[in-house]
Design a protein around this motif. Structure first.
Motif, PDB file in Angstrom:
ATOM      1  N   ALA A 278       0.825  -1.203   0.000  1.00  0.00           N
ATOM      2  CA  ALA A 278       0.000   0.000   0.000  1.00  0.00           C
ATOM      3  C   ALA A 278       0.862   1.257   0.000  1.00  0.00           C
ATOM      4  N   LEU A 279       2.025   1.177   0.646  1.00  0.00           N
ATOM      5  CA  LEU A 279       2.939   2.331   0.680  1.00  0.00           C
ATOM      6  C   LEU A 279       3.890   2.349  -0.516  1.00  0.00           C
ATOM      7  N   GLN A 280       3.686   1.402  -1.425  1.00  0.00           N
ATOM      8  CA  GLN A 280       4.497   1.285  -2.644  1.00  0.00           C
ATOM      9  C   GLN A 280       5.980   1.060  -2.292  1.00  0.00           C
ATOM     10  N   LEU A 281       6.189   0.174  -1.329  1.00  0.00           N
ATOM     11  CA  LEU A 281       7.550  -0.129  -0.881  1.00  0.00           C
ATOM     12  C   LEU A 281       7.949  -1.558  -1.202  1.00  0.00           C
ATOM     13  N   GLN A 282       7.102  -2.280  -1.942  1.00  0.00           N
ATOM     14  CA  GLN A 282       7.339  -3.707  -2.120  1.00  0.00           C
ATOM     15  C   GLN A 282       8.661  -4.016  -2.792  1.00  0.00           C
ATOM     16  N   THR A 283       9.210  -3.075  -3.586  1.00  0.00           N
ATOM     17  CA  THR A 283      10.482  -3.340  -4.276  1.00  0.00           C
ATOM     18  C   THR A 283      11.694  -2.937  -3.450  1.00  0.00           C
ATOM     19  N   THR A 284      11.476  -2.180  -2.364  1.00  0.00           N
ATOM     20  CA  THR A 284      12.620  -1.695  -1.554  1.00  0.00           C
ATOM     21  C   THR A 284      12.647  -2.262  -0.143  1.00  0.00           C
ATOM     22  N   VAL A 285      11.624  -3.044   0.198  1.00  0.00           N
ATOM     23  CA  VAL A 285      11.588  -3.712   1.509  1.00  0.00           C
ATOM     24  C   VAL A 285      11.768  -5.205   1.279  1.00  0.00           C
ATOM     25  N   HIS A 286      12.743  -5.767   1.973  1.00  0.00           N
ATOM     26  CA  HIS A 286      13.027  -7.194   1.831  1.00  0.00           C
ATOM     27  C   HIS A 286      12.726  -7.890   3.149  1.00  0.00           C
ATOM     28  N   PHE A 287      11.734  -8.802   3.128  1.00  0.00           N
ATOM     29  CA  PHE A 287      11.428  -9.621   4.297  1.00  0.00           C
ATOM     30  C   PHE A 287      12.297 -10.881   4.213  1.00  0.00           C
ATOM     31  N   ALA A 288      13.356 -10.913   5.013  1.00  0.00           N
ATOM     32  CA  ALA A 288      14.327 -12.011   4.931  1.00  0.00           C
ATOM     33  C   ALA A 288      13.824 -13.289   5.577  1.00  0.00           C
ATOM     34  N   GLY A 289      12.739 -13.187   6.378  1.00  0.00           N
ATOM     35  CA  GLY A 289      12.210 -14.368   7.037  1.00  0.00           C
ATOM     36  C   GLY A 289      13.077 -14.814   8.195  1.00  0.00           C
ATOM     37  N   LYS A 290      12.855 -16.064   8.625  1.00  0.00           N
ATOM     38  CA  LYS A 290      13.633 -16.610   9.737  1.00  0.00           C
ATOM     39  C   LYS A 290      15.099 -16.659   9.346  1.00  0.00           C
ATOM     40  N   THR A 291      15.943 -16.022  10.163  1.00  0.00           N
ATOM     41  CA  THR A 291      17.363 -15.894   9.846  1.00  0.00           C
ATOM     42  C   THR A 291      18.194 -16.513  10.953  1.00  0.00           C
ATOM     43  N   ASP A 292      18.996 -17.483  10.599  1.00  0.00           N
ATOM     44  CA  ASP A 292      19.876 -18.105  11.586  1.00  0.00           C
ATOM     45  C   ASP A 292      20.857 -17.071  12.113  1.00  0.00           C
ATOM     46  N   ASN A 293      21.156 -17.178  13.418  1.00  0.00           N
ATOM     47  CA  ASN A 293      22.051 -16.194  14.020  1.00  0.00           C
ATOM     48  C   ASN A 293      23.425 -16.192  13.367  1.00  0.00           C
ATOM     49  N   ALA A 294      23.837 -17.332  12.814  1.00  0.00           N
ATOM     50  CA  ALA A 294      25.142 -17.389  12.155  1.00  0.00           C
ATOM     51  C   ALA A 294      25.199 -16.502  10.930  1.00  0.00           C
ATOM     52  N   ALA A 295      24.020 -16.207  10.341  1.00  0.00           N
ATOM     53  CA  ALA A 295      23.994 -15.379   9.138  1.00  0.00           C
ATOM     54  C   ALA A 295      23.876 -13.897   9.447  1.00  0.00           C
ATOM     55  N   MET A 296      23.571 -13.547  10.696  1.00  0.00           N
ATOM     56  CA  MET A 296      23.308 -12.149  11.023  1.00  0.00           C
ATOM     57  C   MET A 296      24.513 -11.227  10.853  1.00  0.00           C
ATOM     58  N   PRO A 297      25.756 -11.660  11.151  1.00  0.00           N
ATOM     59  CA  PRO A 297      26.873 -10.718  10.955  1.00  0.00           C
ATOM     60  C   PRO A 297      26.938 -10.163   9.536  1.00  0.00           C
ATOM     61  N   ASP A 298      26.613 -10.970   8.525  1.00  0.00           N
ATOM     62  CA  ASP A 298      26.651 -10.464   7.151  1.00  0.00           C
ATOM     63  C   ASP A 298      25.601  -9.388   6.935  1.00  0.00           C
ATOM     64  N   TYR A 299      24.419  -9.547   7.531  1.00  0.00           N
ATOM     65  CA  TYR A 299      23.387  -8.516   7.373  1.00  0.00           C
ATOM     66  C   TYR A 299      23.845  -7.191   7.988  1.00  0.00           C
ATOM     67  N   TYR A 300      24.489  -7.256   9.156  1.00  0.00           N
ATOM     68  CA  TYR A 300      24.975  -6.018   9.772  1.00  0.00           C
ATOM     69  C   TYR A 300      26.079  -5.374   8.935  1.00  0.00           C
ATOM     70  N   ARG A 301      26.939  -6.187   8.348  1.00  0.00           N
ATOM     71  CA  ARG A 301      28.021  -5.619   7.542  1.00  0.00           C
ATOM     72  C   ARG A 301      27.492  -4.914   6.298  1.00  0.00           C
ATOM     73  N   GLN A 302      26.276  -5.287   5.838  1.00  0.00           N
ATOM     74  CA  GLN A 302      25.687  -4.652   4.667  1.00  0.00           C
ATOM     75  C   GLN A 302      24.786  -3.481   5.018  1.00  0.00           C
ATOM     76  N   ALA A 303      24.626  -3.204   6.331  1.00  0.00           N
ATOM     77  CA  ALA A 303      23.698  -2.160   6.768  1.00  0.00           C
ATOM     78  C   ALA A 303      24.422  -0.859   7.062  1.00  0.00           C
ATOM     79  N   ASP A 304      23.702   0.240   6.870  1.00  0.00           N
ATOM     80  CA  ASP A 304      24.204   1.569   7.246  1.00  0.00           C
ATOM     81  C   ASP A 304      23.538   2.072   8.524  1.00  0.00           C
ATOM     82  N   LEU A 305      22.452   1.426   8.938  1.00  0.00           N
ATOM     83  CA  LEU A 305      21.734   1.857  10.131  1.00  0.00           C
ATOM     84  C   LEU A 305      20.905   0.688  10.637  1.00  0.00           C
TER      85      LEU A 305
END
Length: 789
Positions: free
Chosen positions: A211-238
């Protein structure tokens, strides 16, 4: 919480512990049953309880991870009761920002089970305050972040990437985050949002994003194993935390460790964790416009982003395992060494000794129970109690104690205007000559039965004073509490190497019978001849005491004698060695600890000043702050900074019958500004200096404690101060300050008693002087022996 549990188990195993996990939500088969929430819980509960019952039988301690809601009732509370039924220590680790609402609904049932745990730990000051409102003492053991896994990226992508790492539950308010992100996109069209987590909110959030027209810029990653979380933080700016209620979000710690700047709502315990505009930005919950402004303040201002990221990375170090482990292990040790609740010791401590105190009209059992609750209060609450009791003491002294009525009138002091502990400094310091010169005026006109005492103190100046039943009750309770810190209790076998005032004579019949019931064996510290030390070793081997108590110098002499005889002491079963009345040196601690294979606990106090401080198993020398205010003063009477040495001055808040207000102990020490890992709110002494006694050697070679001679002089009203110097085996000098000159008969009596201990042919030279000079170091030693032992 699951990630923290798995991580903690791995860290404990690395530390050498055997850890067994009992999972509350293992994968369930058949799959269809897992989809029916109530049925899933009902089917999981019986095997969980069975596995927990069996595992608790193999364990020494249960660490129960707890949360609010049905999880508490189905999993945490049963674990507490199973642990207690199996006689195991229980550490309850409570988490979750919903605790205030949960306790408001179910306080009676929840707190009933909570109080069965031997220790309750929480990860934040916020939850500690919540539980304190319901009368539950907690200890803060923060969450842990793995600084080896969560590390900063070499270079940020710079794509205005926003990360939310919270499950898709209504509590975490992802909807407001999506609305805020839509506002951000208007200024930063290239911004993106990644949401890691699963939950029932997913369909609604996907519809809102569309509805907010964000479907192409919001990614629902789903259930994420904790071992994979460091990579998500390294790709984040905030990193964004939009919660409506929270405690200590692990996602914030992980973002900090990854050098990612954080924006969070200021709910629950978050303000205790994040300092606004220092290591993160705080915003009100449910406000998309405020959230968008904070996000843009970081994404459009690189210096601000770098500043917050650096501060957050520094803050994350407080939550690494090396920083958290001592706090957790302190609670484990406290639970594991708790006093026994069964057997003869429990009978004595729970019934016989309280009955003994009741007959003596002492309130120590009740006071000890109060102290065991108040020791866990925060420092501020303890200081509030001190102020209340100080005002009551000062007002009572103004109304009932002649000395203080006159002092207040002379100095213009008004007890009704005391509103701060610092107001105590308006009164002058009390020294022993003031008491000796005005002893009767220190007795309250409404005092009950009082007992007369005499002490020499570190300056060698005798002090005669009186203690009422209230004061004695408080001192007994304080010592009793400190004894129980070490897992021993009244009724455990005890050997006491002490200087009884009736030192060379048998105890009276009542005291001897009482000691037999309490299983306490007195080993007088005066006659320390080889034959007597052999006797003491034989008694220790027969008694096998759980605790030793006495002068460190005497016990070291006993150890050295045992070593010379080839007698091992490390298998006597001693669990703790309590030392007091002298300064404990580190070489003495090492000698005693190695010899008895037991820890050494240092205590500081005196009959006049009270039970001032005692060491806990974590090494903190805790002041009995409920009863005693300790000041450390310089030569001009001004407070010194914490950590610096000065004169120890105490105010005993239970000394109504014979007040000790700003009493100079004659000792030197320093306060410790650091908290103790044990979690007690009691302030700490960093060190105590200036209490040094010595041994003297009789003409026949018998070694005895210096107090054997001190007791001869210190109870004489004609003697104001003294110093004993053993020059040789054949000559001992006594420097003595008398009131009006020493009568010949008293002089002869002193010589006779000294010779009875040192030898009939020893020359006892009494020199009357006007003052006793201090040592070159500034310290006072009232016994000095120049004879080699």
């Amino acid at each position: 919480m699951a990630n923290q549990t798995v991580q903690l188990a791995a860290l404990l195993r690395e530390a050498g512990a055997h850890v067994e996990l009992v999972q509350v939500n293992p994968p369930w088969r058949p799959v269809w049953a897992a989809r029916i929430r109530g049925l899933r819980a009902a089917l999981r509960l019986p095997p969980y309880l069975w596995h927990l019952w069996r595992a608790s039988g193999r364990a020494q301690l249960l660490h129960v991870m707890a949360n609010s809601g049905w999880s508490w009732h189905l999993h945490a509370a049963p674990a507490i009761w199973i642990g207690r039924l199996r006689g195991k220590g229980v550490v309850l680790n409570y988490r979750g920002g919903e605790a205030p609402a949960f306790l408001a609904r179910s306080a009676a049932s929840v707190c009933f089970s909570l109080r069965r745990a031997h220790a309750v730990i929480v990860p934040s000051a916020y939850l500690a305050r919540v539980f304190r409102q319901h009368g539950i003492a907690t200890h803060i053991v923060p969450n842990i972040v793995n600084l080896q896994r969560f590390i900063p990226a070499p270079q940020r992508p710079g794509r205005a990437g926003i990360l939310i790492a919270r499950h898709l539950e209504p509590l975490y308010d992802h909807a407001t985050a999506l609305r805020a992100f839509a506002l951000v996109r208007k200024q930063l069209p290239h911004a993106s949002l990644t949401i890691c987590g699963e939950g029932p909110e997913l369909p609604r959030l996907q519809m809102l994003a569309e509805a907010l027209q964000l479907q192409t810029t919001v990614h629902f990653a789903g259930k994420t194993d904790n071992a994979a979380m460091p990579d998500y933080y390294r790709q984040a700016d905030l990193a964004l935390n939009p919660s409506l209620a929270d405690n200590m979000p692990i996602s914030v710690l992980e973002a900090w460790a990854s050098a990612v700047p954080v924006v969070s709502t200021n709910v629950g315990g978050v303000p205790d964790l994040i300092r606004d505009d220092v290591d993160g930005l705080l915003i009100p919950p449910g406000d998309p416009h405020a959230m968008a402004r904070a996000i843009l303040a970081i994404l459009t201002d690189a210096p601000t982003a770098r500043r917050l990221a650096a501060a957050g990375q520094a803050a994350a170090r407080r939550f690494s395992w090396p920083g958290v482990a001592p706090l957790l292990f302190a609670q484990y040790r406290r639970v594991l060494i708790r006093p026994r609740r069964l057997g003869y010791t429990a009978l004595v401590s729970g019934a016989l000794f309280p009955l003994h105190e009741w007959f003596k009209r002492h309130r120590s059992p009740m006071l000890r129970r109060r102290m065991e609750a108040s020791q866990w209060w925060p420092r501020e609450q303890i200081e509030t109690l001190q102020l209340q009791r100080l005002r009551a003491l000062l007002l009572h002294a103004s109304e009932h104690v002649p000395y203080y009525r006159q002092l207040y009138a002379r100095t213009g002091f008004d007890a009704t205007r005391v509103h701060d502990l610092r107001d105590l400094r308006l009164l002058p310091i009390l020294r022993k000559p003031h008491i000796n010169d005005h002893r009767d005026d220190f007795c309250a006109d409404d005092a009950g039965d009082m007992k007369r005492f005499t002490t020499g103190g570190s300056s060698g100046e005798p002090l005669i004073f009186y203690l009422g039943k209230q004061r004695i009750s408080h001192d007994v309770a304080a010592k009793w509490r400190a004894t129980r810190w070490w897992g021993v209790d009244i009724g455990d076998r005890e050997a006491v190497m002490w200087g009884s005032p009736i030192e060379l004579h048998a105890q009276d019949l009542w005291r001897a019978r009482r000691d037999r019931v309490m299983r306490s064996d007195l080993l007088p510290a005066f006659d320390l001849s080889p034959a007597r030390l052999d006797e003491y070793l034989a008694r220790l081997r027969k008694q096998r005491p759980a605790m030793l108590f006495g002068y460190p110098s005497v016990m070291c002499l006993l150890v050295q004698h045992a070593q010379s005889r080839g007698v091992a002491l490390d298998r006597l079963g001693v669990r703790v060695v309590f030392v007091t009345a002298e300064r404990l040196y580190e070489d003495q601690r090492a000698l005693l600890s190695a010899a008895f294979a037991a820890p050494v606990a240092n205590g500081y106090g005196g009959r006049d000043a009270g039970f001032i401080a005692h060491e806990c198993p974590e090494g903190g020398l805790h002041i009995t702050a409920e009863d005693v205010i300790v000041e450390i003063l310089d030569a001009s009477g001004q407070p010194v900074p914490a950590g610096e040495s000065g004169a120890i001055v105490i105010t005993h808040l239970a000394s109504y019958d014979f007040p000790f207000i700003r009493y100079a102990t004659g000792d030197v020490g320093a306060l410790d500004p650091s908290p103790c890992p044990c979690g007690r709110g009691l302030p700490l002494l960093q060190r105590v200096e200036g209490r040094v006694t010595d041994f003297v050697v009789a003409r026949d070679g018998t070694v005895m404690h210096g107090l054997a001679l001190i007791y001869i002089l210190r109870d004489l009203p004609q003697v104001r101060a003294f110093k004993i110097i053993q020059e040789t085996l054949d000559c001992t000098r006594v420097l003595l300050v008398s009131v009006d000159g020493l009568p010949p008969s008293l002089r002869l009596s002193i010589v006779t008693q000294f010779r009875a201990r040192l030898g009939e042919t020893v020359d006892i030279v009494i020199e009357e002087v006007t003052a006793i000079p201090a040592e070159a170091s500034g310290k006072h030693r009232y016994v000095i022996s120049k004879v080699s032992r």
